[in-house]
Each structure stands twice: as C-alpha cells, then as structure tokens.
Design an enzyme around this catalytic site. Structure first.
Site, mmCIF file in Angstrom:
data_model
loop_
_atom_site.group_PDB
_atom_site.id
_atom_site.type_symbol
_atom_site.label_atom_id
_atom_site.label_comp_id
_atom_site.label_asym_id
_atom_site.label_seq_id
_atom_site.Cartn_x
_atom_site.Cartn_y
_atom_site.Cartn_z
ATOM 1 N N GLU A 1 -4.797 -12.145 1.447
ATOM 2 C CA GLU A 1 -5.155 -13.335 0.655
ATOM 3 C C GLU A 1 -4.148 -14.460 0.894
ATOM 4 O O GLU A 1 -4.514 -15.640 0.848
ATOM 5 C CB GLU A 1 -5.264 -12.945 -0.825
ATOM 6 N N GLY B 1 -5.206 -2.914 -6.208
ATOM 7 C CA GLY B 1 -5.442 -4.203 -6.851
ATOM 8 C C GLY B 1 -6.041 -4.021 -8.230
ATOM 9 O O GLY B 1 -5.357 -3.709 -9.200
ATOM 10 N N GLU C 1 -4.468 -2.606 4.682
ATOM 11 C CA GLU C 1 -5.522 -3.054 3.776
ATOM 12 C C GLU C 1 -6.644 -3.719 4.573
ATOM 13 O O GLU C 1 -6.536 -4.916 4.908
ATOM 14 C CB GLU C 1 -4.957 -4.061 2.762
ATOM 15 N N GLY D 1 -11.357 -5.378 -2.997
ATOM 16 C CA GLY D 1 -12.146 -5.890 -4.108
ATOM 17 C C GLY D 1 -13.647 -5.755 -3.937
ATOM 18 O O GLY D 1 -14.426 -6.347 -4.685
ATOM 19 N N HIS E 1 0.081 -10.425 2.497
ATOM 20 C CA HIS E 1 -1.216 -9.960 2.008
ATOM 21 C C HIS E 1 -2.316 -10.811 2.638
ATOM 22 O O HIS E 1 -2.139 -12.004 2.872
ATOM 23 C CB HIS E 1 -1.263 -10.068 0.477
ATOM 24 N N SER F 1 -9.866 -1.096 -2.651
ATOM 25 C CA SER F 1 -10.804 -0.357 -3.512
ATOM 26 C C SER F 1 -10.351 1.073 -3.826
ATOM 27 O O SER F 1 -11.181 1.977 -3.947
ATOM 28 C CB SER F 1 -12.221 -0.370 -2.904
ATOM 29 N N ASN G 1 -0.850 -4.295 -7.329
ATOM 30 C CA ASN G 1 -0.807 -5.727 -7.042
ATOM 31 C C ASN G 1 -1.756 -6.415 -8.009
ATOM 32 O O ASN G 1 -2.970 -6.304 -7.859
ATOM 33 C CB ASN G 1 -1.221 -5.968 -5.588
ATOM 34 N N TRP G 2 -1.178 -7.104 -8.967
ATOM 35 C CA TRP G 2 -2.025 -7.747 -9.984
ATOM 36 C C TRP G 2 -2.660 -9.042 -9.483
ATOM 37 O O TRP G 2 -3.488 -9.620 -10.152
ATOM 38 C CB TRP G 2 -1.200 -8.021 -11.243
ATOM 39 N N LYS G 3 -2.206 -9.529 -8.339
ATOM 40 C CA LYS G 3 -2.718 -10.801 -7.802
ATOM 41 C C LYS G 3 -2.581 -11.889 -8.867
ATOM 42 O O LYS G 3 -1.628 -11.865 -9.644
ATOM 43 C CB LYS G 3 -4.153 -10.611 -7.308
#
Ligand code: 13P
Length: 248
Positions: free
Chosen positions: A95, A230, A163, A169, A93, A209, A9-11
């Site tokens: 976020e 990520g 997650e 992160g 997600h 992570s 997932n490159w966000k």
C-alpha cells in the site's frame, strides 16, 4: 530456528476502542510461544506502548522516513518511533508502494536507516495478480528482495513478509503449495546472498487474508515463520486465535 512472529498491521484503522482491547489480549497471552507485534497508526504508538508495557506484546510503526530528522512535513523518523516506544517498523508495504510510489530503492534506504537506528524492519514484498498470472511471481519476488534489503542486513534486525497484493484484504489466499514455493524461493535467495546460516535466522512471514480459520494450515507450511495480519489483527479475539495457532 528463530521464534515465530505474529504481527498485526492496523493500517489506517483503529482508535481508542481497539487500543483498550490490547491490554486484554496481553493478559490472555502472558507468555506466548511466539513473538507478538502490533503496528498501529503512528498516532497510537505511544499509547499502545504504554498499554503493552510489561507484556509480551511489541509495538511497531508502519513506515518511517529514510532520514533521521529534517524538513519532511508529515513524515515520521526511525528515532521518533523508538522514542514513542516502538521496536519494529513495517517498510515497503504494497500500500505504501502503491499510494506513495515507494520503490525498492526507497525501501532499501528506509530499511538501512531503521536498522541503523535500532529498529527491527519488517520488509514487505509481493506480486500483483497480473504478475502471478503472467508467471512472473518468483522474478518479482527476487527483484524486490534484492532491491529492498540492504547488504548490511543481519538476521536479528530483518523480517521479510511475503504479501501477495491480490490476497490483501480480499479473502483470497494462495494455495499452500504456492506459499511454500515462494517461501522456499525466498529462503534460497537469502542464502545465496547472505549465507545459509543467516538466511535460516531471518523470519519469513506470510501476509494476506490470514484469519483464525486458515492460520494453522498456513503456519504448517515449511519456511513460514509467522504472519503479518491486517484486518484480523484489529479484532483482539481473532488475533488471539492466530497467536494461539502459532503457539501450538
Ligand atoms: O496487508 C496485510 C498486512 O500487512 C494483510 O491484510 P489482510 O490480513 O487484511 O488481508
């Protein structure tokens, strides 16, 4: 047992430089022993699909709207993702839940639309640190799973990613026992709702992570069928090592 899945997932990260590394990654893993998925920002999906054409790498979006078209400025629909060359989409997600107020009900609608249109949905769930410290982890996970997954779910079209919000992160990860506890719970919850056969076919990813140094031990945990990665998925070398850890 379904094939394991290494998903990146490159966000809201990545551009032409990272994209050009994908071709090299595909060459380095021409026939991986696991499925490989990269979900770049929407602007890169069609170029990524082009770069990955003929390789073992699948491409996914990071969100889609619950409607298939219409007056929704700035949004992307499931048919648009398919048209751009995506086969998967990440939904719910944390976020998105935080930044855009997405609820389990929103995620369920999006998941239904995505799957109906022909995408594989990677549905994310996870507790906050406060919820874990309050001993609410399994309650939160159960509620999110029940609310976010549609009744019409099939094993081939749904992936569930655990997650923990506090592990994303941060460099922090749950203990292997904590991951095992949640993944066992998820499998049992799916079995209670959809039956054991179908539950066994739904891939359960761990995310938060994951990096080359911890991938192998996390993948050895029962009921972990892969990872949603990520930061490390933006570095082709690191992601390649994670693919290799799943491959073995
Ligand atoms: O949110 C994640 C993947 O969806 C995990 O991100 P990190 O691997 O950067 O912790």
């Amino acid at each position: 047992m379904p094939r394991k899945l290494a998903a990146g997932n490159w966000k809201m990260n990545g551009g032409s430089a990272e994209l050009s590394e994908i071709a090299a990654l595909a060459l380095a893993h021409p026939a991986p022993g696991c499925d490989v998925l990269i979900c770049p920002p929407a602007t890169l999906i069609s170029r990524m699909a082009e770069a990955a054409r003929g390789s073992a790498i699948a491409v996914g979006g990071q969100d889609c709207h619950g409607a298939v078209s219409g007056a929704h400025t700035g949004d992307v629909s499931a048919p648009m993702l398919l048209d751009a060359g995506a086969s998967h989409v990440i939904l719910g997600h944390s976020e998105r839940r935080q930044d855009h107020g997405e609820t389990d009900a929103t995620v369920r609608i999006k998941t239904t639309t995505a799957v109906t249109e022909g995408l594989i949905a990677v549905v994310c769930i996870g507790e906050t640190l406060g919820e874990r410290e309050a001993g609410q982890t399994l309650d939160v996970i159960g509620t999110q799973m029940d609310g976010s997954l549609p009744d019409s779910t099939t094993a081939a079209t749904i992936v569930v990613a655990y997650e923990p919000v506090w592990a994303i992160g941060t460099g922090l990860t749950p203990t292997l026992d904590q991951i095992a506890e949640v993944h066992d719970f998820m499998r049992a919850r799916l079995a209670a709702r959809f039956g054991a056969d179908m539950a066994d076919g739904i891939r359960l990813l761990y995310g938060g992570s994951v990096k080359p140094s911890n991938a192998a031990e996390i993948f050895a945990v029962p009921n972990v069928d892969g990872a949603l990665v990520g930061g490390a998925s933006l570095k082709a070398d690191d992601f390649g090592q994670i693919i290799a850890a799943l491959d073995s």
